[in-house]
Design a protein around this motif. Structure first.
Motif, mmCIF file in Angstrom:
data_model
loop_
_atom_site.group_PDB
_atom_site.id
_atom_site.type_symbol
_atom_site.label_atom_id
_atom_site.label_comp_id
_atom_site.label_asym_id
_atom_site.label_seq_id
_atom_site.Cartn_x
_atom_site.Cartn_y
_atom_site.Cartn_z
ATOM 1 N N PRO A 108 0.843 -1.096 -0.129
ATOM 2 C CA PRO A 108 0.027 -0.142 0.013
ATOM 3 C C PRO A 108 0.881 1.226 0.021
ATOM 4 O O PRO A 108 1.913 1.251 0.532
ATOM 5 C CB PRO A 108 -1.032 -0.181 1.168
ATOM 6 C CG PRO A 108 -0.128 -1.056 2.095
ATOM 7 C CD PRO A 108 0.882 -2.023 1.284
ATOM 8 N N THR A 109 0.395 2.374 -0.739
ATOM 9 C CA THR A 109 1.073 3.822 -0.514
ATOM 10 C C THR A 109 0.966 4.247 0.592
ATOM 11 O O THR A 109 0.102 3.852 1.844
ATOM 12 C CB THR A 109 0.403 4.462 -1.509
ATOM 13 O OG1 THR A 109 -0.762 4.857 -1.197
ATOM 14 C CG2 THR A 109 0.546 4.015 -3.047
ATOM 15 N N GLU A 111 -0.590 6.850 1.718
ATOM 16 C CA GLU A 111 -1.690 7.277 1.982
ATOM 17 C C GLU A 111 -2.774 6.068 2.069
ATOM 18 O O GLU A 111 -3.622 6.306 3.051
ATOM 19 C CB GLU A 111 -2.381 8.145 0.554
ATOM 20 C CG GLU A 111 -3.742 8.619 0.605
ATOM 21 C CD GLU A 111 -3.880 9.444 -0.599
ATOM 22 O OE1 GLU A 111 -5.019 9.303 -1.100
ATOM 23 O OE2 GLU A 111 -3.278 9.987 -1.178
ATOM 24 N N GLN A 112 -2.688 5.064 1.406
ATOM 25 C CA GLN A 112 -3.594 3.928 1.691
ATOM 26 C C GLN A 112 -3.373 3.402 2.996
ATOM 27 O O GLN A 112 -4.238 2.998 3.641
ATOM 28 C CB GLN A 112 -3.156 2.833 0.670
ATOM 29 C CG GLN A 112 -3.803 3.459 -0.662
ATOM 30 C CD GLN A 112 -3.376 2.229 -1.940
ATOM 31 O OE1 GLN A 112 -2.130 1.700 -1.691
ATOM 32 N NE2 GLN A 112 -3.909 2.168 -2.793
ATOM 33 N N ALA A 113 -2.023 3.426 3.595
ATOM 34 C CA ALA A 113 -1.801 2.735 4.629
ATOM 35 C C ALA A 113 -2.214 3.763 5.856
ATOM 36 O O ALA A 113 -2.827 3.405 6.816
ATOM 37 C CB ALA A 113 -0.329 2.629 4.939
ATOM 38 N N SER A 114 -2.192 4.922 5.745
ATOM 39 C CA SER A 114 -2.687 5.888 6.736
ATOM 40 C C SER A 114 -4.375 5.681 6.787
ATOM 41 O O SER A 114 -4.860 5.866 7.877
ATOM 42 C CB SER A 114 -2.333 7.319 6.158
ATOM 43 O OG SER A 114 -3.072 8.468 7.065
ATOM 44 N N GLU A 115 -4.774 5.579 5.733
ATOM 45 C CA GLU A 115 -6.419 5.616 5.678
ATOM 46 C C GLU A 115 -6.765 4.180 6.284
ATOM 47 O O GLU A 115 -7.686 4.231 7.250
ATOM 48 C CB GLU A 115 -6.986 5.260 4.121
ATOM 49 C CG GLU A 115 -6.994 6.615 3.464
ATOM 50 C CD GLU A 115 -7.314 6.703 1.921
ATOM 51 O OE1 GLU A 115 -7.691 5.436 1.666
ATOM 52 O OE2 GLU A 115 -7.075 7.424 1.451
ATOM 53 N N LEU A 116 -6.007 2.989 6.168
ATOM 54 C CA LEU A 116 -6.269 1.788 6.889
ATOM 55 C C LEU A 116 -5.968 1.861 8.343
ATOM 56 O O LEU A 116 -6.745 1.488 9.241
ATOM 57 C CB LEU A 116 -5.376 0.697 6.321
ATOM 58 C CG LEU A 116 -5.901 0.291 4.810
ATOM 59 C CD1 LEU A 116 -4.742 -0.707 4.535
ATOM 60 C CD2 LEU A 116 -7.137 -0.420 4.973
#
Length: 120
Positions: A108-109, A111-116
């Motif tokens: 995951p990027t 940003e994606q990791a932060s959202e998760l």
């Protein structure tokens, strides 16, 4: 007239030369592909035969060809945007050995990791 030691050294050097020439037989290679979980080729993945200096990168088709020494052969596949993978094969002879495609999963990027992380 050559001394006994000189003759021995000449014979030894001659034998070593013959062994070097005859020992250079066929090279052993593993060839295969590295793809993502959607079946698309991964370009620039490093493929290394662990414990040796054999190292290559996948080409524009995601394919590789890397040397190996017969026995238990461990391949390590790495790309900074994907999960890493190691695979051990037992290969008894020196030949060009086709390996199955190796699937890596995209990491995951940030940003994606932060959202998760915000979900949990």
């Amino acid at each position: 007239m050559y001394s006994l030691i000189t003759r021995f050294v000449i014979i030894l050097i001659g034998t070593a030369s013959i062994l070097l020439v005859t020992g250079c037989g066929k090279k052993a290679y593993l060839s295969g592909g590295v793809i993502d979980d959607e079946g698309m080729p991964i370009v620039g993945a490093e493929v290394q035969t662990v414990g040796t200096t054999f190292l290559t990168k996948t080409d524009s088709d995601g394919t590789y060809r890397v040397g190996y020494v017969p026995g238990n052969v461990t391949l390590r596949i790495f790309h900074p945007d994907y999960t890493s993978h190691s695979q051990t094969l037992t290969i008894a002879t020196e030949t060009t050995y086709p390996a199955a495609n190796i699937v890596l999963h995209r990491l995951p990027t940030e940003e994606q990791a932060s959202e998760l992380l915000n979900i949990f």
